[in-house]
Enzyme design. Structure first.
Site, PDB file in Angstrom:
ATOM      1  CB  ALA A  11       9.532  -9.743  31.498  1.00 33.44           C
ATOM      2  CB  SER A 135       4.716   5.363  25.497  1.00 33.09           C
ATOM      3  OG  SER A 135       5.085   6.011  24.297  1.00 33.09           O
ATOM      4  CE1 TYR A 148       1.858   1.295  22.540  1.00 36.98           C
ATOM      5  CE2 TYR A 148       2.482   3.606  22.280  1.00 36.98           C
ATOM      6  CZ  TYR A 148       2.777   2.326  22.716  1.00 36.98           C
ATOM      7  OH  TYR A 148       3.974   2.069  23.339  1.00 36.98           O
ATOM      8  CB  ALA A 150      -6.348   6.735  24.007  1.00 44.26           C
ATOM      9  CG  ASP A 184      16.412  -1.814  17.909  1.00 44.01           C
ATOM     10  OD1 ASP A 184      15.446  -2.200  17.230  1.00 44.01           O
ATOM     11  OD2 ASP A 184      17.596  -2.029  17.608  1.00 44.01           O
TER      12      ASP A 184
END
Ligand SMILES: NC(=O)C1=CN([C@@H]2O[C@H](COP(=O)(O)OP(=O)(O)OC[C@H]3O[C@@H](n4cnc5c(N)ncnc54)[C@H](O)[C@@H]3O)[C@@H](O)[C@H]2O)C=CC1
Ligand SMILES: CCCCC/C=C\C=C\C(=O)C/C=C\C/C=C\CCCC(=O)O
Length: 336
Positions: A11, A135, A148, A150, A184
């Site tokens: 973070a 994602s 990525y 997977a 972004d």
């Protein structure tokens, strides 16, 4: 849910920082980690100025390293006595380092979830929320980043499988996957040498647009809300209030209705993309079945099939295009 203690991994910047700020704004205390110590300290200083010294703390940690991750988690418990919310966010995209990609994006998410579950089921107040950052690459194949993709599919599979455990529900632990579209942040910068077919990647990204963070009205950062995006007609279900959510024709349009299809309402109407979250909390085999809901979206009719059995949410892009042509949409989403 405010006044809780939250942990956010990775973070120091990007989405993790945005989640941290959103939690702080709600009045939660947040302890975050990152492998980038310099950036982590800088972010900590900035957040302390805005939210108070006692409410936010940065601790260096590489989530790939099991012992370090465990120590970090235990230090949070030592400081705040508890962890109510665990956000497994740290992630990278690098097809040339596919093993590291799996280690950070999937193995560490599994580790973080298990640390949180073990703590949450034993604590006297009981319960908690685990947010695993996947994602949209977790719900569809993406040719330019197979490793990525997977890893992100793995995050959803792991979370959904745990959500099937009655033990989780009994202990009032909710597990959620957040599936953002392109946002972004630094992860998408300078990725040409880290993806297969950067030209295609750029084209796809241009086509889908970029999410801007922080999101204007914080809708995407409000973890309890289950929403959807990318292509229209992704559908999600919120087990907390039984609402169904679906998107409109434009990215950023999110509608909601009651489980029987009544009271369709547009809750978000902006011109930028938003995120899809999959709520796995309700994926139990013995839950009720709401077999078919039909309601009118603004542009087209949407038919949602919900079944009592957990079935895959994945829909190939070609199927979506075919259904769009037919002006008829039928989705299976995970069980209710
Ligand atoms: N930006 C995007 O388009 C999307 C991002 N995501 C996911 O969101 C999450 C956050 O990514 P972004 O904020 O976009 O990227 P970012 O690159 O801005 O932030 C990632 C953070 O994770 C940290 N990190 C990386 N490896 C770590 C490790 N081993 N231990 C601890 N910290 C580590 C980095 O130092 C960085 O601060 C990732 O899981 C990513 O896969 C998902 C969908 C879209
Ligand atoms: C030019 C380089 C682009 C690299 C993108 C980098 C990071 C992306 C992170 C993500 O998690 C991407 C999010 C979603 C991808 C999902 C779908 C893409 C659609 C693919 C397709 O239509 O073929």
């Amino acid at each position: 849910m405010s006044g809780k203690v939250a942990v956010v991994t990775g973070a120091a910047r990007g989405l993790g920082r945005a989640f941290t700020e959103a939690l702080l704004k709600r009045g939660d205390k947040v302890c975050f980690c990152d492998v980038d110590v310099q950036q982590g300290k800088q972010t900590e200083n900035e957040l302390k100025k805005n939210f108070g010294d006692d409410n936010v703390q940065f601790l260096p940690c590489d989530v790939q390293k099991d012992e370090e991750f465990k120590d970090f988690f235990n230090r949070v418990i030592q400081k705040y006595n508890t962890v109510d919310i665990m956000v497994n966010n740290a992630g990278i995209m690098n097809e040339n380092q596919w093993r590291t990609t799996i280690d950070i994006n999937l193995t560490a998410v599994i580790h973080g979830s298990l640390l949180a579950m073990n703590h949450m089921k034993n604590k006297s107040t009981g319960g908690g929320l685990i947010v695993n950052v996947s994602s949209l690459a977790g719900v569809m194949p993406v040719s330019f980043c197979p490793a990525y993709t997977a890893s992100k599919h793995g995050v959803i599979a792991f979370s959904r499988s745990w959500a099937l455990q009655p033990e989780l529900k009994r202990n009032r632990i909710r597990i959620t996957c957040l599936c953002p579209s392109f946002a972004d942040t630094d992860i998408i910068k300078g990725t040409d040498d880290r993806v297969h077919g950067p030209e295609l990647a750029r084209m796809v990204m241009k086509q889908y647009g970029l999410m801007v963070f922080p999101y204007p009205n914080d809708q995407t950062l409000y973890f309890e809300i289950v929403v959807s995006t990318l292509n229209p007609y992704y559908v999600a279900f919120d087990s907390e209030n039984s609402h169904l959510y679906w998107t409109g024709r434009t990215l950023g349009k999110i509608n909601r209705c009651n489980p029987n299809g009544s009271d369709p309402t547009t809750i978000v109407d902006v011109s930028i993309p938003v995120a899809l979250t999959l709520d796995t909390h309700n994926s139990t085999q013995n839950s009720i079945a709401l077999h078919k809901v039909t309601f009118d979206g603004k542009a087209n009719q949407v038919v949602v099939n919900l079944t009592a059995w957990p079935i895959d949410i994945e829909i190939g892009m070609s199927v979506i295009y075919m259904l769009i042509k037919l002006k008829y949409y039928r989705y299976h989403i995970m069980s209710v």
